[in-house]
Enzyme design. Structure first.
Site, PDB file in Angstrom:
ATOM      1  N   SER A 165       0.839  -1.192   0.000  1.00 54.14           N
ATOM      2  CA  SER A 165       0.000   0.000   0.000  1.00 54.14           C
ATOM      3  C   SER A 165       0.877   1.247   0.000  1.00 54.14           C
ATOM      4  CB  SER A 165      -0.898   0.033   1.241  1.00 54.14           C
ATOM      5  OG  SER A 165      -1.567   1.274   1.369  1.00 54.14           O
TER       6      SER A 165
ATOM      7  N   TYR B  31      -1.419   0.817  10.972  1.00 50.31           N
ATOM      8  CA  TYR B  31      -1.606   0.155   9.674  1.00 50.31           C
ATOM      9  C   TYR B  31      -0.459   0.493   8.727  1.00 50.31           C
ATOM     10  CZ  TYR B  31      -3.703  -0.854   5.097  1.00 50.31           C
ATOM     11  OH  TYR B  31      -3.949  -1.318   3.822  1.00 50.31           O
TER      12      TYR B  31
END
Length: 250
Positions: free
Chosen positions: A143, A156
């Site tokens: 990501s 995260y």
């Protein structure tokens, strides 16, 4: 084994309910893949309609990202079902709220286990199999959240940063073996997992991420961004002074 035209025959999806992962699998099946294994916690009881309509055999396996001691067995079970693994898509993860993690370190640690530690154990198990085969690609869905970590989702983001670094190191370790790693860096993707998150600039759909992945597989790329504009954007963001980034990362 890829056929004489270079088409993928077998696909293992780790995170068998992932919308991004399923979009990748569907594209690969449309391009000729014949055997698919969907691995998820509790297995996948209902095959997605898009895959049911295509001429491929779909298997289900139990896969628990937090149970590292089972990961080598899971990979072996997939091989027992379909033989050599041409493409393994590593697409599992969770996206919680930073505010929740701030008040619950245990929840933060469990999230990090799923988003990083689980990928390490299963990634090494997959790499060992691909190295033994002498071919195959591990697709790791990373990501842009890990390219430069924001204060708004740093638990995260830090796990994704670790995953991205692990995947790059794993790719180097496989060099010359015939197997390789493709790192995928999507930005905001509208899925069930991200439904609680405000959309970010330059969003993508699962289908657009899947298109970037399949192009990367065909071209032999080591990294793909989805959408591609994020590559120059985050090159600039890496150079941004910390005090500016701190304000933007809220």
């Amino acid at each position: 084994m890829r056929d004489s035209l270079g088409s993928v025959r077998t696909v293992l999806l780790l995170g068998g309910r992932s919308e991004i992962g399923l979009a990748v699998v569907e594209r690969l099946v449309r391009q000729g893949a014949r055997e698919v294994v969907l691995a998820a916690r509790g297995g996948v009881e209902e095959v997605p309609s898009a895959l049911r309509a295509l001429d491929a055999t779909v298997h289900s396996l139990e896969f628990d990202a937090e149970a590292a001691d089972t990961h080598t067995t899971t990979v072996a079970a997939a091989v027992d079902l379909v033989g050599d693994l041409d493409v393994v898509v590593d697409a599992f993860g969770v996206l919680g709220e930073q505010s929740e993690y701030d008040g619950d370190p245990l929840a933060a640690a469990r999230s990090a286990t799923v988003n990083y530690t689980g990928h390490v154990s299963v990634g090494l198990a997959v790499a060992a199999r691909l190295r033994e085969q002498g071919h195959g690609v591990l697709v790791v869905v990373s990501s842009v959240a890990g390219v430069r970590v924001r204060r708004a989702n740093f638990v995260y983001g830090s796990a994704k940063a670790g995953l991205d670094g692990f995947a790059q190191g794993l790719a180097d370790s496989l060099h010359g073996s015939g197997a390789r790693v493709l790192v995928v860096r999507p930005g905001y993707v509208a899925t069930r997992m991200s439904a609680h998150v405000d959309p970010a600039p330059f969003p993508a759909t699962p289908g657009q991420v899947a298109e970037a992945v399949t192009k990367g597989l065909r071209s032999g790329a080591t990294t793909v961004w989805a959408p591609g504009i994020l590559r120059p954007v985050f090159t600039g963001m890496r150079l941004m002074p910390r005090f500016v980034w701190r304000r933007l990362g809220r």
